[in-house]
Design a protein around this motif. Sequence first.
Motif, PDB file in Angstrom:
ATOM      1  N   LYS A 142       6.712  -0.319   4.534  1.00 21.74           N
ATOM      2  CA  LYS A 142       6.537   0.207   3.174  1.00 21.74           C
ATOM      3  C   LYS A 142       6.087   1.662   3.237  1.00 21.74           C
ATOM      4  O   LYS A 142       5.307   2.031   4.109  1.00 21.74           O
ATOM      5  N   MET A 149      11.310   0.798   1.403  1.00 21.27           N
ATOM      6  CA  MET A 149      10.927  -0.522   1.905  1.00 21.27           C
ATOM      7  C   MET A 149      12.053  -1.080   2.785  1.00 21.27           C
ATOM      8  O   MET A 149      13.222  -0.979   2.437  1.00 21.27           O
ATOM      9  N   GLU A 167       3.579  -4.586   7.178  1.00 22.90           N
ATOM     10  CA  GLU A 167       2.931  -5.835   6.783  1.00 22.90           C
ATOM     11  C   GLU A 167       3.783  -6.999   7.260  1.00 22.90           C
ATOM     12  O   GLU A 167       5.006  -6.868   7.368  1.00 22.90           O
ATOM     13  N   LYS A 168       3.150  -8.122   7.488  1.00 23.90           N
ATOM     14  CA  LYS A 168       3.891  -9.357   7.696  1.00 23.90           C
ATOM     15  C   LYS A 168       4.730  -9.592   6.443  1.00 23.90           C
ATOM     16  O   LYS A 168       4.242  -9.403   5.328  1.00 23.90           O
ATOM     17  N   ILE A 195       6.299 -11.720   3.632  1.00 25.13           N
ATOM     18  CA  ILE A 195       6.031 -13.011   3.001  1.00 25.13           C
ATOM     19  C   ILE A 195       7.288 -13.457   2.255  1.00 25.13           C
ATOM     20  O   ILE A 195       7.749 -12.755   1.355  1.00 25.13           O
ATOM     21  N   HIS A 254      13.238  -4.478  -8.372  1.00 24.82           N
ATOM     22  CA  HIS A 254      11.889  -3.950  -8.571  1.00 24.82           C
ATOM     23  C   HIS A 254      11.625  -3.497 -10.009  1.00 24.82           C
ATOM     24  O   HIS A 254      10.621  -2.842 -10.272  1.00 24.82           O
TER      25      HIS A 254
HETATM   26  C1  MV4 Z   1       6.311  -7.634  -0.050  1.00 24.38           C
HETATM   27  C2  MV4 Z   1       7.222  -8.702   0.053  1.00 24.38           C
HETATM   28  C3  MV4 Z   1       7.048  -9.580   1.102  1.00 24.38           C
HETATM   29  N1  MV4 Z   1       6.059  -9.400   1.986  1.00 24.38           N
HETATM   30  N2  MV4 Z   1       5.330  -7.500   0.874  1.00 24.38           N
HETATM   31  C4  MV4 Z   1       6.249  -4.951  -3.018  1.00 24.38           C
HETATM   32  C5  MV4 Z   1       6.527  -4.112  -4.185  1.00 24.38           C
HETATM   33  C6  MV4 Z   1       7.337  -5.004  -5.056  1.00 24.38           C
HETATM   34  N3  MV4 Z   1       8.136  -4.255  -5.956  1.00 24.38           N
HETATM   35  C7  MV4 Z   1       8.142  -5.790  -4.054  1.00 24.38           C
HETATM   36  N4  MV4 Z   1       7.315  -5.928  -2.948  1.00 24.38           N
HETATM   37  C8  MV4 Z   1       7.369  -6.851  -1.970  1.00 24.38           C
HETATM   38  N5  MV4 Z   1       6.379  -6.740  -1.037  1.00 24.38           N
HETATM   39  C9  MV4 Z   1       5.227  -8.367   1.865  1.00 24.38           C
HETATM   40  N6  MV4 Z   1       4.266  -8.201   2.788  1.00 24.38           N
HETATM   41  C10 MV4 Z   1       8.249  -8.801  -0.877  1.00 24.38           C
HETATM   42  C11 MV4 Z   1       8.352  -7.851  -1.872  1.00 24.38           C
HETATM   43  C12 MV4 Z   1       9.542  -7.963  -2.668  1.00 24.38           C
HETATM   44  C13 MV4 Z   1      10.778  -7.494  -2.173  1.00 24.38           C
HETATM   45  C14 MV4 Z   1      10.891  -6.890  -0.930  1.00 24.38           C
HETATM   46  C15 MV4 Z   1      12.111  -6.443  -0.453  1.00 24.38           C
HETATM   47  C16 MV4 Z   1      13.266  -6.580  -1.236  1.00 24.38           C
HETATM   48  C17 MV4 Z   1      13.198  -7.178  -2.474  1.00 24.38           C
HETATM   49  C18 MV4 Z   1      11.947  -7.625  -2.967  1.00 24.38           C
HETATM   50  C19 MV4 Z   1      11.878  -8.211  -4.201  1.00 24.38           C
HETATM   51  C20 MV4 Z   1      10.672  -8.657  -4.662  1.00 24.38           C
HETATM   52  C21 MV4 Z   1       9.507  -8.527  -3.886  1.00 24.38           C
END
Ligand code: MV4
Length: 447
Positions: free
Chosen positions: A158, A168, A200-201, A203, A235
Amino acid sequence: MFRRILVANRGEIAIRIIRACKELDIESVAVYSTADSNSMHKELADKSICIGPPIVNKSYLNISNIIGAAEVTNCDAIHPGYGFLSENPKLVEKCKETDIVFIGPPVNSINLAGNKSEAIKVMRKNKIPVIPGSIGNVTNIREALKVCKRIGYPVILKASFGGGGKGMRICNSKKELRDYLPIAISESRSAFGTEEVYLEKYIPKPRHIEFQIVADNYGNIRCLGERECSIQRRHQKLIEEAPANNLSDRTRKQMAAMAIRAAESINYKNVGTIEFLVDQEENFYFIEMNTRIQVEHPVTEMVTGMDLVKEQIKMAAGEKINNNLKNYKINGKAIEFRINAEDPDNNFSPCPGRITDYFIPGGPGVRIDTYIHSNFNISPFYDSLLAKLIIWGNDRKEAIARSKRALEEFKVEGIKTTIPFHKKILDNKNFLLGNIHTHFIEEELGV
Ligand code: MV4
């Protein structure tokens, strides 16, 4: 109390702030670009002042124009709303220099929240649960590999100053980490002007649940419950609810206590939001903090009976925290639908244009925050949010039934909107069960 507030925003939130000013018997001054000379916020305010051309950098993001507008109209405070300059430390500094109150937190809170890896460090130090990951930023592959050896794959990279998913990258292996680290770093550099990225790990399928914080200038901090914000696409949040579904009382209490501790640990003032991810086992982790009033604040207002914008203004003026905040009760369920001028059948591409006709739903449990009016031209220069449909019900079932009938009543003609897409979500079995997570839209609706 303030005599006159400059509202440094446009659209529905400018109107929301003007309404709060009126109820507090404070004069409001609207600012508008030449693209907004026919807009409702300009009409509703006591005074209005043009701050430049349509391009946001020359109007709504132009700090000297905003400060100048506040000075020539003799405003004693500026409310920034959300977006635009709401989390801009330079505006806060300029306000201080010109003796204008910035309605929001102190500049150091904004700076800390803006630097996500630094904010996480502070929370970790204060024993607030955070996701296993790097302590601060990673600057090279050797360091990154070492962190991942400790936490295991998959991981997520991130950008420290990121937001909206920019910069990301999910990495499932050493190889992917090697490939993506330079990409994340260069994306961060070009989007945010810094190479700071952290790990970060990852999730899988988390829920995004955020807690509303209210803090006065005397160290009193309260939490006004939570909002479930998992229904998002790329997002961009689409639907928010209060309270969250399928969350045990135990976890909810722990999260609220941690949200208050998070705000205390940075001496937070005014309204703010502590964001958490919740995993499938109901473990929760701090991810970031927002230092502004948020788009989705009305769902909290509907279930608590509080007026968050009035509270913002009163606390910025030096009033002590509202006593009603001490023993508020969460009453029923509220759901907000963001109605955007976008075409859901065409990759949600923005659909500016003229609204030829419209009908706004009403009746029990229906609140609309909007700036649309008839024969109104949606400008291509700004955000596509047209209206927020906020529904209240005694329980989720009633709120959903009301939502369905309100979305049926809602007519916007001349442009495409996200109303049909919301109707589809309300027909989804897992949505109706409250089984939602951040990947719900792509998994269940395939977009
Ligand atoms: C994450 C995650 C899984 N693990 N962090 C952070 C900001 C928010 N807009 C989405 N975020 C995420 N943070 C960790 N440690 C999953 C998301 C996430 C996401 C990540 C990549 C691609 C699409 C996503 C959609 C929703 C949430």
